[in-house]
Design a protein around this motif. Structure first.
Motif, PDB file in Angstrom:
ATOM      1  N   GLY A 178       0.796  -1.224   0.000  1.00 15.93           N
ATOM      2  CA  GLY A 178       0.000   0.000   0.000  1.00 15.93           C
ATOM      3  C   GLY A 178       0.824   1.267   0.000  1.00 15.93           C
ATOM      4  N   GLY A 179       2.158   1.107   0.159  1.00 21.32           N
ATOM      5  CA  GLY A 179       3.044   2.264   0.094  1.00 21.32           C
ATOM      6  C   GLY A 179       3.150   2.783  -1.330  1.00 21.32           C
ATOM      7  N   LYS A 180       3.735   3.958  -1.482  1.00 18.07           N
ATOM      8  CA  LYS A 180       3.685   4.658  -2.771  1.00 18.07           C
ATOM      9  C   LYS A 180       5.054   4.867  -3.388  1.00 18.07           C
ATOM     10  N   LEU A 181       5.033   5.011  -4.700  1.00 17.22           N
ATOM     11  CA  LEU A 181       6.212   5.326  -5.497  1.00 17.22           C
ATOM     12  C   LEU A 181       5.871   6.507  -6.399  1.00 17.22           C
ATOM     13  N   ALA A 182       6.773   7.484  -6.444  1.00 16.06           N
ATOM     14  CA  ALA A 182       6.638   8.600  -7.384  1.00 16.06           C
ATOM     15  C   ALA A 182       7.856   8.617  -8.292  1.00 16.06           C
ATOM     16  N   LEU A 183       7.623   8.472  -9.598  1.00 18.48           N
ATOM     17  CA  LEU A 183       8.675   8.604 -10.608  1.00 18.48           C
ATOM     18  C   LEU A 183       8.493   9.970 -11.237  1.00 18.48           C
ATOM     19  N   HIS A 184       9.476  10.834 -11.034  1.00 15.89           N
ATOM     20  CA  HIS A 184       9.316  12.253 -11.360  1.00 15.89           C
ATOM     21  C   HIS A 184      10.426  12.725 -12.300  1.00 15.89           C
ATOM     22  N   HIS A 185      10.086  13.710 -13.098  1.00 17.37           N
ATOM     23  CA  HIS A 185      11.086  14.510 -13.799  1.00 17.37           C
ATOM     24  C   HIS A 185      10.504  15.911 -13.937  1.00 17.37           C
ATOM     25  N   PRO A 186      11.328  16.952 -13.739  1.00 13.94           N
ATOM     26  CA  PRO A 186      10.796  18.314 -13.775  1.00 13.94           C
ATOM     27  C   PRO A 186      10.243  18.748 -15.132  1.00 13.94           C
ATOM     28  N   VAL A 187      10.609  18.031 -16.187  1.00 16.36           N
ATOM     29  CA  VAL A 187      10.021  18.295 -17.508  1.00 16.36           C
ATOM     30  C   VAL A 187       9.562  16.968 -18.106  1.00 16.36           C
ATOM     31  N   GLY A 188       8.647  17.052 -19.060  1.00 19.00           N
ATOM     32  CA  GLY A 188       8.118  15.854 -19.695  1.00 19.00           C
ATOM     33  C   GLY A 188       9.086  15.230 -20.681  1.00 19.00           C
ATOM     34  N   ARG A 189       8.677  14.094 -21.212  1.00 21.59           N
ATOM     35  CA  ARG A 189       9.552  13.330 -22.111  1.00 21.59           C
ATOM     36  C   ARG A 189       9.921  14.110 -23.360  1.00 21.59           C
ATOM     37  N   ALA A 190       8.952  14.781 -23.970  1.00 23.79           N
ATOM     38  CA  ALA A 190       9.230  15.521 -25.213  1.00 23.79           C
ATOM     39  C   ALA A 190      10.185  16.684 -24.958  1.00 23.79           C
ATOM     40  N   ALA A 191       9.938  17.413 -23.865  1.00 25.12           N
ATOM     41  CA  ALA A 191      10.800  18.547 -23.533  1.00 25.12           C
ATOM     42  C   ALA A 191      12.211  18.082 -23.203  1.00 25.12           C
ATOM     43  N   LEU A 192      12.324  16.962 -22.510  1.00 25.02           N
ATOM     44  CA  LEU A 192      13.640  16.424 -22.169  1.00 25.02           C
ATOM     45  C   LEU A 192      14.379  15.967 -23.420  1.00 25.02           C
ATOM     46  N   ALA A 193      13.676  15.286 -24.308  1.00 25.78           N
ATOM     47  CA  ALA A 193      14.299  14.838 -25.554  1.00 25.78           C
ATOM     48  C   ALA A 193      14.796  16.037 -26.373  1.00 25.78           C
ATOM     49  N   ALA A 194      13.984  17.090 -26.439  1.00 23.14           N
ATOM     50  CA  ALA A 194      14.388  18.298 -27.178  1.00 23.14           C
ATOM     51  C   ALA A 194      15.628  18.926 -26.538  1.00 23.14           C
ATOM     52  N   ARG A 195      15.651  18.959 -25.216  1.00 20.14           N
ATOM     53  CA  ARG A 195      16.792  19.533 -24.488  1.00 20.14           C
ATOM     54  C   ARG A 195      18.062  18.743 -24.794  1.00 20.14           C
ATOM     55  N   GLN A 196      17.918  17.413 -24.956  1.00 20.20           N
ATOM     56  CA  GLN A 196      19.071  16.545 -25.192  1.00 20.20           C
ATOM     57  C   GLN A 196      19.375  16.340 -26.679  1.00 20.20           C
ATOM     58  N   GLY A 197      18.582  16.968 -27.536  1.00 19.82           N
ATOM     59  CA  GLY A 197      18.811  16.855 -28.968  1.00 19.82           C
ATOM     60  C   GLY A 197      18.541  15.481 -29.533  1.00 19.82           C
ATOM     61  N   ARG A 198      17.536  14.813 -29.000  1.00 19.27           N
ATOM     62  CA  ARG A 198      17.195  13.471 -29.487  1.00 19.27           C
ATOM     63  C   ARG A 198      15.689  13.380 -29.687  1.00 19.27           C
ATOM     64  N   ARG A 199      15.262  12.261 -30.250  1.00 18.98           N
ATOM     65  CA  ARG A 199      13.832  11.993 -30.450  1.00 18.98           C
ATOM     66  C   ARG A 199      13.367  10.944 -29.457  1.00 18.98           C
ATOM     67  N   ILE A 200      12.086  11.004 -29.108  1.00 21.66           N
ATOM     68  CA  ILE A 200      11.502   9.950 -28.288  1.00 21.66           C
ATOM     69  C   ILE A 200      11.310   8.723 -29.168  1.00 21.66           C
ATOM     70  N   THR A 201      11.726   7.578 -28.662  1.00 22.96           N
ATOM     71  CA  THR A 201      11.559   6.334 -29.409  1.00 22.96           C
ATOM     72  C   THR A 201      10.456   5.492 -28.760  1.00 22.96           C
TER      73      THR A 201
END
Length: 199
Positions: free
Chosen positions: A137-160
């Protein structure tokens, strides 16, 4: 240490000193994600892959002085940066691999993990280890301050299509690892997947 672990450690060691300066505006995103965990006073929580400890202060605020806050990271330079920032006052720092935590089973109420999934050498096994230390019943949060598309753009790659953080991939991965995903948000200003540990 495996080659995968060595690579992760080298990557973050090279970036540790400038990490917070590179992402100076992430604080509110971390606080908002911690709030979504629904922690209560006295809860026990782990920041898995805590890096420079940006989640430790909001985690401490959420669980109060009677709660337990742990920050675990594989990279000494990241933990040193957390200490320099004074974030070790909010929680106890552990130099350890999140794939082999020095914690007893079911001792925690929640795990917070920012930017972790992409760096796990064996995601299913490593998420199982996180499930091991959390009560049913305990919880897990998987977080990133920006979404996948924004992160991919920041890193100069495409989402696969095989991106582990895609909802279609993440939900079954979590299910195989002892978790049930309860919510999923992926937009430019936020990535947050919440899950509950099965019984």
């Amino acid at each position: 240490m495996s080659d995968d672990h060595t690579h992760v450690q080298e990557f973050f060691t090279a970036r540790a000193a400038g990490w917070d300066a590179k992402f100076p505006d992430d604080g509110p995103a971390f606080a908002a994600a911690v709030a979504e965990l629904g922690l209560r006073s006295g809860d026990r929580v782990l920041d898995a892959g805590c890096g420079t400890g940006r989640a430790l202060t909001p985690l401490r605020a959420a669980v109060g002085p009677s709660g337990v806050v742990l920050g675990a990271d594989l990279t000494p330079a990241m933990l040193a940066a957390a200490v320099r920032a004074g974030r070790d006052r909010a929680g106890r720092l552990l130099l350890t691999d999140v794939a082999a935590l020095p914690l007893r089973a079911e001792c925690l109420d929640a795990v917070f993990a920012a930017g972790l999934v992409a760096h796990l050498p064996d995601p299913a096994a490593d998420l199982r280890e996180l499930a091991r230390v959390v009560r049913p019943g305990g919880k897990l949060a998987l977080h990133h301050p920006v979404g996948r598309a924004a992160l991919a753009a920041r890193q100069g790659r495409r989402i696969t299509p095989d991106d582990l953080r895609a909802e279609a991939n993440l939900a079954p991965l979590l299910a195989r690892s002892g978790w049930h995903m309860t919510s999923y948000v992926d937009r430019d200003d936020r990535f947050l997947a919440l899950a509950v540990r099965g019984g």
